[in-house]
Motif scaffolding. Sequence first.
Motif, PDB file in Angstrom:
ATOM      1  N   ARG A 136       1.084  -1.628  -0.134  1.00 45.86           N
ATOM      2  CA  ARG A 136       0.011  -0.238  -0.157  1.00 45.86           C
ATOM      3  C   ARG A 136       0.837   1.572   0.010  1.00 45.86           C
ATOM      4  N   ALA A 137       2.049   1.645   0.951  1.00 46.07           N
ATOM      5  CA  ALA A 137       2.998   1.826   0.427  1.00 46.07           C
ATOM      6  C   ALA A 137       3.567   2.782  -0.266  1.00 46.07           C
ATOM      7  N   GLN A 138       3.655   1.733  -0.942  1.00 47.91           N
ATOM      8  CA  GLN A 138       4.706   1.255  -2.266  1.00 47.91           C
ATOM      9  C   GLN A 138       3.202   1.617  -3.579  1.00 47.91           C
ATOM     10  N   ARG A 139       2.140   2.099  -3.531  1.00 47.89           N
ATOM     11  CA  ARG A 139       0.894   2.509  -4.481  1.00 47.89           C
ATOM     12  C   ARG A 139       0.696   4.105  -3.794  1.00 47.89           C
ATOM     13  N   LEU A 140       0.769   4.794  -3.227  1.00 49.50           N
ATOM     14  CA  LEU A 140       1.044   5.816  -2.420  1.00 49.50           C
ATOM     15  C   LEU A 140       2.011   6.484  -2.932  1.00 49.50           C
ATOM     16  N   LEU A 141       2.923   5.894  -2.432  1.00 52.77           N
ATOM     17  CA  LEU A 141       4.264   6.380  -3.394  1.00 52.77           C
ATOM     18  C   LEU A 141       4.695   6.862  -4.876  1.00 52.77           C
ATOM     19  N   GLN A 142       3.730   5.952  -5.909  1.00 52.70           N
ATOM     20  CA  GLN A 142       3.346   5.617  -7.051  1.00 52.70           C
ATOM     21  C   GLN A 142       2.626   6.983  -7.525  1.00 52.70           C
ATOM     22  N   GLY A 143       2.183   7.125  -6.538  1.00 55.60           N
ATOM     23  CA  GLY A 143       0.893   7.651  -6.718  1.00 55.60           C
ATOM     24  C   GLY A 143       1.541   9.605  -6.270  1.00 55.60           C
ATOM     25  N   LEU A 144       2.141  10.170  -5.474  1.00 60.16           N
ATOM     26  CA  LEU A 144       3.270  10.537  -5.669  1.00 60.16           C
ATOM     27  C   LEU A 144       4.423  11.091  -6.088  1.00 60.16           C
ATOM     28  N   LEU A 145       4.925  10.077  -6.898  1.00 58.55           N
ATOM     29  CA  LEU A 145       5.850  10.843  -7.903  1.00 58.55           C
ATOM     30  C   LEU A 145       5.395  11.061  -8.616  1.00 58.55           C
ATOM     31  N   ALA A 146       4.383  10.473  -8.906  1.00 57.68           N
ATOM     32  CA  ALA A 146       3.574  10.837 -10.447  1.00 57.68           C
ATOM     33  C   ALA A 146       3.184  12.118 -11.234  1.00 57.68           C
TER      34      ALA A 146
END
Length: 433
Positions: free
Chosen positions: A220-230
């Motif tokens: 879940r943290a990885q998905r959150l960071l992917q959205g933030l990095l986008a």
Amino acid sequence: MSWSEFYLVVSGLITFVVLVVWFPWLFRKNHAKRDSLSNTQIVKQRLSELEREVREGLISEHDKRQAVDELKLALVDESAFVAQKKGNAVLPLIVGGVIALGAGAVVYSQVNQMDRVAKITDAVEALPELSRQLTSGNANNLTQQDVASLALAIRQRLRSEPNDDTGWMYFGRLMLSVGQEVQAIEAIDKAVELAPSNTANRITLAQALMTTGDVNNLERAQRLLQGLLAENPQNDNLALMMAVVSAQLGDLDNTKRFFAQVRNKLPADSDMFKRLSARIIELEQRSIVAVQSEELNGELKNESSTFETSVETSNDDTTGFSVTVDLSVQAKESAPSTGFLIVFAQDLNSDNRMPAAVVKLPIPAFPATISLTTENAMMPQYTLSSLTDVVITARLSLDGNVAVAQGEWQGSVESPVKQSQLSSVNITINKEL
């Protein structure tokens, strides 16, 4: 409510109770006085009538004196009765009032919870200063009492202002600083829900999820960071967090990609640089071993169907353990009887806490034997066959989550991994978490 308002309300209630108790007695006293005056007037009127009847010759002087004596006796008897009645009523009233007030004071002292009210008041008053320390990064300077007071004050504030996302974020950070990860994630989740556009809240949520080491939370943290990095691809802090969480999950591609973005900005002798570099080497070696193993299996399968059958019975799929789980005497008495039995294996020789194999099933009758093999891997590139030594844990879970929760029980054992063999191990659940 302030203390002055509280004391004013209490004083008003006490005054009201006193008036309610005293008013009926005061009314009866005044009524008795009115009755006494009325009887005296009746006697005087009767004496006047007797004088008139004597003058008119209706009665004799002797009859008059007899009637006067009777009136006097009746008046004396009534006065004595009233005095006696008055004397008997005052004492019970006073005693009853004292007992009632005493009982009320005792009951109030037992149930008023004034100590807790005082603690809440003190905590609310200290909230601005403690919040300043928390936001300035000086949370380590807070004592245990400060943390308890701050948590109490924030909960009190959130009770009256449940939509305050900043309050929920403060509470989540506070719980995270004292190791209460579950409560921290719940509070920060609430802050993100109330202010979904707040980037800082989402970053804090990702950090909280990463601290748990749980696979579901890491994903879940990885998905959150992917959205933030986008939204902000050049943010080096987000890239470093993405590299760390990907390394924990064994995601080699993302680990290499985001580590390359920040590696020139990290000191070569820093602990983070060394750990990420070592983790990438480890994942690359595992990937090479996995590829070589697949190639070797393909060559062996092409030789003959008989030899292929032999290989299938001795390949990586049979690498694992036959785990016999039993309960200690104390666990039989206190451990939960409903929920899930989770058996999982972790690498003994690294800091990676992601399980290489997991089996979850409803709590069975004990002793129970569970097969834990490469077929139970959570990720195809990270299995028991890629490890040399493991620690195997059996846990009685209330919610079926691998993350530790209060009230759960577990037992562990260390064992080497024997390739293409099913090793037998015994685990006794004897530790309450």
